[in-house]
Motif scaffolding. Structure first.
Motif, PDB file in Angstrom:
ATOM      1  N   GLU A  76       3.327  15.459  28.110  1.00 49.51           N
ATOM      2  CA  GLU A  76       3.465  16.799  28.657  1.00 49.51           C
ATOM      3  C   GLU A  76       2.261  17.660  28.285  1.00 49.51           C
ATOM      4  OE1 GLU A  76       6.561  20.271  27.627  1.00 49.51           O
ATOM      5  OE2 GLU A  76       7.496  18.492  28.544  1.00 49.51           O
ATOM      6  N   ALA A  77       1.790  17.511  27.053  1.00 50.43           N
ATOM      7  CA  ALA A  77       0.626  18.273  26.597  1.00 50.43           C
ATOM      8  C   ALA A  77      -0.613  17.918  27.417  1.00 50.43           C
ATOM      9  CB  ALA A  77       0.371  18.010  25.120  1.00 50.43           C
ATOM     10  N   ARG A  78      -0.792  16.645  27.706  1.00 53.60           N
ATOM     11  CA  ARG A  78      -1.965  16.215  28.477  1.00 53.60           C
ATOM     12  C   ARG A  78      -1.948  16.768  29.899  1.00 53.60           C
ATOM     13  NH1 ARG A  78      -5.100  12.610  26.111  1.00 53.60           N
ATOM     14  NH2 ARG A  78      -4.296  11.451  24.313  1.00 53.60           N
ATOM     15  N   ARG A  79      -0.786  16.947  30.445  1.00 51.39           N
ATOM     16  CA  ARG A  79      -0.696  17.381  31.838  1.00 51.39           C
ATOM     17  C   ARG A  79      -0.585  18.902  31.977  1.00 51.39           C
ATOM     18  NH1 ARG A  79       3.402  14.823  36.384  1.00 51.39           N
ATOM     19  NH2 ARG A  79       2.510  15.920  38.180  1.00 51.39           N
ATOM     20  N   TYR A  80       0.181  19.535  31.073  1.00 46.49           N
ATOM     21  CA  TYR A  80       0.493  20.953  31.265  1.00 46.49           C
ATOM     22  C   TYR A  80       0.003  21.856  30.128  1.00 46.49           C
ATOM     23  CZ  TYR A  80       3.731  18.918  34.654  1.00 46.49           C
ATOM     24  OH  TYR A  80       4.284  18.205  35.697  1.00 46.49           O
ATOM     25  N   GLY A  81      -0.587  21.277  29.077  1.00 49.43           N
ATOM     26  CA  GLY A  81      -0.966  22.106  27.946  1.00 49.43           C
ATOM     27  C   GLY A  81       0.265  22.732  27.323  1.00 49.43           C
ATOM     28  N   TYR A  82       0.206  24.041  27.103  1.00 52.33           N
ATOM     29  CA  TYR A  82       1.354  24.749  26.542  1.00 52.33           C
ATOM     30  C   TYR A  82       2.237  25.359  27.626  1.00 52.33           C
ATOM     31  CZ  TYR A  82      -0.813  24.267  21.968  1.00 52.33           C
ATOM     32  OH  TYR A  82      -1.346  23.757  20.813  1.00 52.33           O
ATOM     33  N   ARG A 106      -5.294  22.131  27.433  1.00 52.86           N
ATOM     34  CA  ARG A 106      -4.728  20.785  27.350  1.00 52.86           C
ATOM     35  C   ARG A 106      -5.291  20.035  26.146  1.00 52.86           C
ATOM     36  NH1 ARG A 106      -5.718  21.078  32.957  1.00 52.86           N
ATOM     37  NH2 ARG A 106      -7.521  19.678  32.758  1.00 52.86           N
ATOM     38  N   GLU A 107      -6.581  20.216  25.886  1.00 57.34           N
ATOM     39  CA  GLU A 107      -7.205  19.562  24.733  1.00 57.34           C
ATOM     40  C   GLU A 107      -6.570  20.033  23.425  1.00 57.34           C
ATOM     41  OE1 GLU A 107     -11.443  19.859  22.368  1.00 57.34           O
ATOM     42  OE2 GLU A 107     -11.481  19.998  24.559  1.00 57.34           O
ATOM     43  N   VAL A 108      -6.360  21.352  23.295  1.00 58.89           N
ATOM     44  CA  VAL A 108      -5.743  21.901  22.082  1.00 58.89           C
ATOM     45  C   VAL A 108      -4.301  21.412  21.954  1.00 58.89           C
ATOM     46  CG1 VAL A 108      -4.991  24.014  20.926  1.00 58.89           C
ATOM     47  CG2 VAL A 108      -7.235  23.932  22.031  1.00 58.89           C
ATOM     48  N   ALA A 109      -3.565  21.408  23.065  1.00 61.25           N
ATOM     49  CA  ALA A 109      -2.164  20.982  23.031  1.00 61.25           C
ATOM     50  C   ALA A 109      -2.032  19.534  22.598  1.00 61.25           C
ATOM     51  CB  ALA A 109      -1.521  21.193  24.400  1.00 61.25           C
ATOM     52  N   VAL A 110      -2.912  18.670  23.094  1.00 61.11           N
ATOM     53  CA  VAL A 110      -2.869  17.259  22.692  1.00 61.11           C
ATOM     54  C   VAL A 110      -3.206  17.125  21.211  1.00 61.11           C
ATOM     55  CG1 VAL A 110      -3.993  15.012  22.990  1.00 61.11           C
ATOM     56  CG2 VAL A 110      -3.362  16.363  24.993  1.00 61.11           C
ATOM     57  N   VAL A 112      -1.700  27.835  35.341  1.00 61.88           N
ATOM     58  CA  VAL A 112      -2.131  26.437  35.248  1.00 61.88           C
ATOM     59  C   VAL A 112      -2.957  26.266  33.983  1.00 61.88           C
ATOM     60  CG1 VAL A 112      -3.427  24.580  36.357  1.00 61.88           C
ATOM     61  CG2 VAL A 112      -2.162  26.228  37.753  1.00 61.88           C
ATOM     62  N   ALA A 113      -2.702  25.222  33.239  1.00 60.06           N
ATOM     63  CA  ALA A 113      -3.418  24.986  31.992  1.00 60.06           C
ATOM     64  C   ALA A 113      -4.872  24.627  32.245  1.00 60.06           C
ATOM     65  CB  ALA A 113      -2.738  23.867  31.204  1.00 60.06           C
ATOM     66  N   THR A 114      -5.756  25.205  31.451  1.00 59.91           N
ATOM     67  CA  THR A 114      -7.174  24.851  31.520  1.00 59.91           C
ATOM     68  C   THR A 114      -7.413  23.552  30.757  1.00 59.91           C
ATOM     69  OG1 THR A 114      -7.702  26.070  29.506  1.00 59.91           O
ATOM     70  CG2 THR A 114      -7.796  27.299  31.603  1.00 59.91           C
ATOM     71  N   ALA A 115      -8.603  23.001  30.918  1.00 61.49           N
ATOM     72  CA  ALA A 115      -8.951  21.788  30.180  1.00 61.49           C
ATOM     73  C   ALA A 115      -8.929  22.047  28.681  1.00 61.49           C
ATOM     74  CB  ALA A 115     -10.331  21.295  30.617  1.00 61.49           C
TER      75      ALA A 115
END
Length: 259
Positions: A65-71, A189-193, A183-186
């Protein structure tokens, strides 16, 4: 560990997602019959089970989920299940008890929803609030506990090694940079992962859960009599709701809301 799999001691004194869905649906069925007495024909929304466990208690925990949607929450989760029937004009006031009388006579106290809750023997909101209040207190104490603070330090160091500077997971979750778009930015998503990865590598969720569980257990011991009363009322309400749902002929297995 996914937050959906987390179980805490005070959960025993709260309706879980499935039970809450059954009680909500049973209340809607009774309320619909009540509205019919006043000339309004409504169809209760489907029996929909919410997300199990504690899906948001520890922030994001699902790497996919983190990779696709971030937070950001997945689009399927934004609307949430509808809990009341769609009401024709004039029915809302009767449903919620905003009028004392209608053309067909006296409106029940609290409206048709009030009638539904009384039929199930539902406790007052104040009674059911006790376990939630105790859980909130346990959470506040846990966040000051040296064991959890040490785990947060480990998580922070892990994040720092990946180039992200946050004192705790909530600061990462609530970063203002994520608020300006749907929409989550790159970067998000990087921080969320990284957040999910560091929670896993530092065993943060298990430590967090264990510390909260210890404080909850203490609260249960200190409030055993009052909590037992809440549980007895809750169990009786669920039995009554189950009977109403089964008598309606509704398919027993609720649809599970999207995660």
């Amino acid at each position: 560990m996914l937050a959906e799999k987390v179980a805490l001691p005070l959960d025993a004194y709260m309706l879980d997602a499935r039970s809450e869905a059954i009680v909500t649906y049973a209340t809607s069925l009774i309320a619909a019959k009540c509205l019919a007495r006043f000339g309004y024909q409504v169809v209760p929304p489907p029996l929909v089970e919410g997300r199990p466990g504690h899906p948001d208690r520890f922030g994001i925990t699902d790497e996919a989920e983190a990779r696709r949607y971030g937070y950001h929450p997945p689009p399927s989760r934004l609307a949430g299940p509808r809990r009341e029937p769609e009401l024709p004009p004039g029915a809302y006031a009767i449903m919620h008890g905003e009028v004392a009388r209608s053309g067909a006579g006296q409106v029940p106290e609290g409206g048709c929803l009030g009638e539904g809750r009384r039929a199930l023997g539902s406790a007052s909101a104040e009674s059911f609030a006790l376990p939630f209040a105790l859980a909130g207190e346990a959470t506040a104490r846990a966040r000051q506990d040296r064991r959890l603070l040490a785990a947060f330090d480990d998580w922070r160091d892990c994040m720092s090694k990946r180039g992200h500077d946050y004192p705790d997971p909530w600061k990462a979750n609530d970063d203002v940079r994520w608020q300006g778009s749907n929409v989550a930015t790159a970067t998000e998503r990087e921080v969320a992962v990284a957040d999910v990865t560091c929670k896993r590598e530092t065993n943060l969720i298990n430590i967090w859960m264990a510390v909260e569980a210890a404080y909850q257990t203490r609260s249960i011991e200190e409030n055993e009599t009052r909590l037992d009363e809440v549980k007895q009322t809750m169990d009786a309400e669920l039995r009554a709701a189950t009977s109403v749902v089964m008598s309606s002929g509704t398919t027993w297995s609720p649809h599970v809301a999207p995660r």
